[in-house]
Write an enzyme that holds these catalytic residues in place. Structure first.
Site, PDB file in Angstrom:
ATOM      1  N   THR A  53       0.840  -1.209   0.000  1.00  0.00           N
ATOM      2  CA  THR A  53       0.000   0.000   0.000  1.00  0.00           C
ATOM      3  C   THR A  53       0.864   1.243   0.000  1.00  0.00           C
ATOM      4  OG1 THR A  53      -1.635  -1.126   1.386  1.00  0.00           O
ATOM      5  CG2 THR A  53      -1.762   1.273   1.327  1.00  0.00           C
TER       6      THR A  53
ATOM      7  N   THR B 264      -0.393   0.402   6.439  1.00  0.00           N
ATOM      8  CA  THR B 264       0.002  -0.573   5.436  1.00  0.00           C
ATOM      9  C   THR B 264       0.055  -1.929   6.127  1.00  0.00           C
ATOM     10  OG1 THR B 264       1.735  -1.150   3.829  1.00  0.00           O
ATOM     11  CG2 THR B 264       2.476  -0.127   5.877  1.00  0.00           C
TER      12      THR B 264
HETATM   13  N1  GLY Z   1      -3.344  -2.860   3.432  1.00  0.00           N
HETATM   14  C1  GLY Z   1      -3.872  -3.298   2.223  1.00  0.00           C
HETATM   15  C2  GLY Z   1      -4.824  -4.383   2.315  1.00  0.00           C
HETATM   16  O1  GLY Z   1      -4.924  -5.072   3.313  1.00  0.00           O
HETATM   17  O2  GLY Z   1      -5.510  -4.588   1.349  1.00  0.00           O
END
Ligand code: GLY
Length: 334
Positions: free
Chosen positions: A194, A245
């Site tokens: 992310t 993230t």
């Molecule tokens: N942090 C991104 C997801 O879990 O999709």
């Protein structure tokens, strides 16, 4: 390429700050106050994203425009398989993208599980600006994007398709995200998952953006934290902003980014707020937390920033007038 790049490592064990040339950089927390404009982003790909955002900030532009422009860089990067158009697909071979954006007035927009559109962050911004809603998902999000003039295209790249077909051979449903210490997992060090970006403009206004292709090889329809306001991103212009993230399910369970901002409101430093949010995740699921990564990144109203993660390996990029392409390795619990 990044001639002025500095990379300062602070391990969980705690490197001797005195031994580092600039302890304030090393902690990633005690940068000088009131130092904005500033933009910070998760992971090393945040450096290029910050550079793009900085073009807006240095001209006195709005933080909202900066974060949208910034995160479009990894979204458009054909070598980035965790964000945007070249993201790895889900279990069934669909590339589904998630993103959200939030401005200084508390306006926010989001898209989730959207297919066929390369820049979900820009669609999220239009959801915020052109509809009375906050979130559009799936086919409805794609339909809205097309109505707004976005081109619908096939996002699955040959490299992503190859990786997915390799993964299918395991015939075992266990998607992994963001586990930097597992070399051969889909979430190895090349799977950062992310980009979360937070910026403060010259007027002191804060905005944030968060975008991802989510967990590689996830169930079709799975949505993580990144497009969920309060989980993957939260901004309160009186206090600061936070983004996350890692394994989105654990962030959602704890409404992670909102928690970080509320802790800063109570007086926590950005780094301490991120650490407390990480510890909440660990406390709820100590066994699970041993094998997953979650990282939080935060900035307060004064332009002070900090981060904390469960596992080592999390990094974030910083850009302001003093530091154009600083990469800081964040602290971690383990
Ligand atoms: N942090 C991104 C997801 O879990 O999709």
């Amino acid at each position: 390429m990044y001639s002025r790049r500095k990379f300062i490592k602070v391990s969980a064990a705690g490197a001797s700050l005195a031994a580092l040339s600039n302890a304030s950089f090393a902690s990633g927390v005690s940068n000088s106050a009131d130092s904005f404009p500033i933009v910070i982003s998760t992971w090393d790909f945040g450096i290029a994203a910050n550079k793009e955002a900085w073009k807006t900030l240095e001209k006195g532009g709005r933080a909202l425009d900066a974060v949208e422009a910034g995160v479009k860089i990894p979204e458009g990067d054909m070598n980035n398989h965790t964000v945007g158009r070249a993201g790895y697909p889900d279990r069934d071979g669909h590339v589904t993208l998630d993103a959200c954006i939030m401005d200084e007035f508390g306006n926010c927009g989001s898209v989730a599980a959207m297919e066929g559109i390369a820049h979900p962050i820009s669609v999220a911004r239009l959801v915020m600006e052109k509809t009375p809603h906050v979130m559009l998902v799936g086919d409805g999000a794609t339909q809205f994007a097309v109505e707004q003039g976005f081109k619908k295209e096939k996002l699955l790249t040959p490299e992503s398709e190859k990786a997915w077909k390799e993964w299918l051979k395991t015939a075992k449903y266990s998607p992994v995200i963001n586990i930097e210490n597992k070399q051969h997992a889909p979430g190895n060090q090349y799977n950062h998952d992310t980009i979360g970006m937070l910026a403060i403009d010259a007027k002191g206004n804060i905005s944030g953006a968060c975008t991802t292709s989510g967990m590689a090889f996830k169930l079709h329809g799975r949505v993580g934290d990144s497009p969920i306001i309060g989980a993957g991103l939260y901004v309160d212009n009186e206090v600061g902003g936070a983004t996350s993230t890692g394994v989105g399910e654990e962030v959602i369970r704890n409404v992670g980014s909102f928690l970080v901002v509320e802790l800063m409101r109570q007086g926590y430093s950005p780094e301490d707020a991120c650490k407390e949010a990480v510890n909440r995740i660990i406390k709820k699921k100590p066994q699970t937390a041993r094998d997953i990564q979650v990282g939080f990144l935060a900035i307060n109203k004064k332009g002070r920033y900090g981060a904390y993660a469960i596992q080592p390996g999390f990094s974030f990029a910083v850009c302001n007038t003093e530091k154009q392409d600083l990469l800081v390795k964040g602290k971690s619990i383990y």
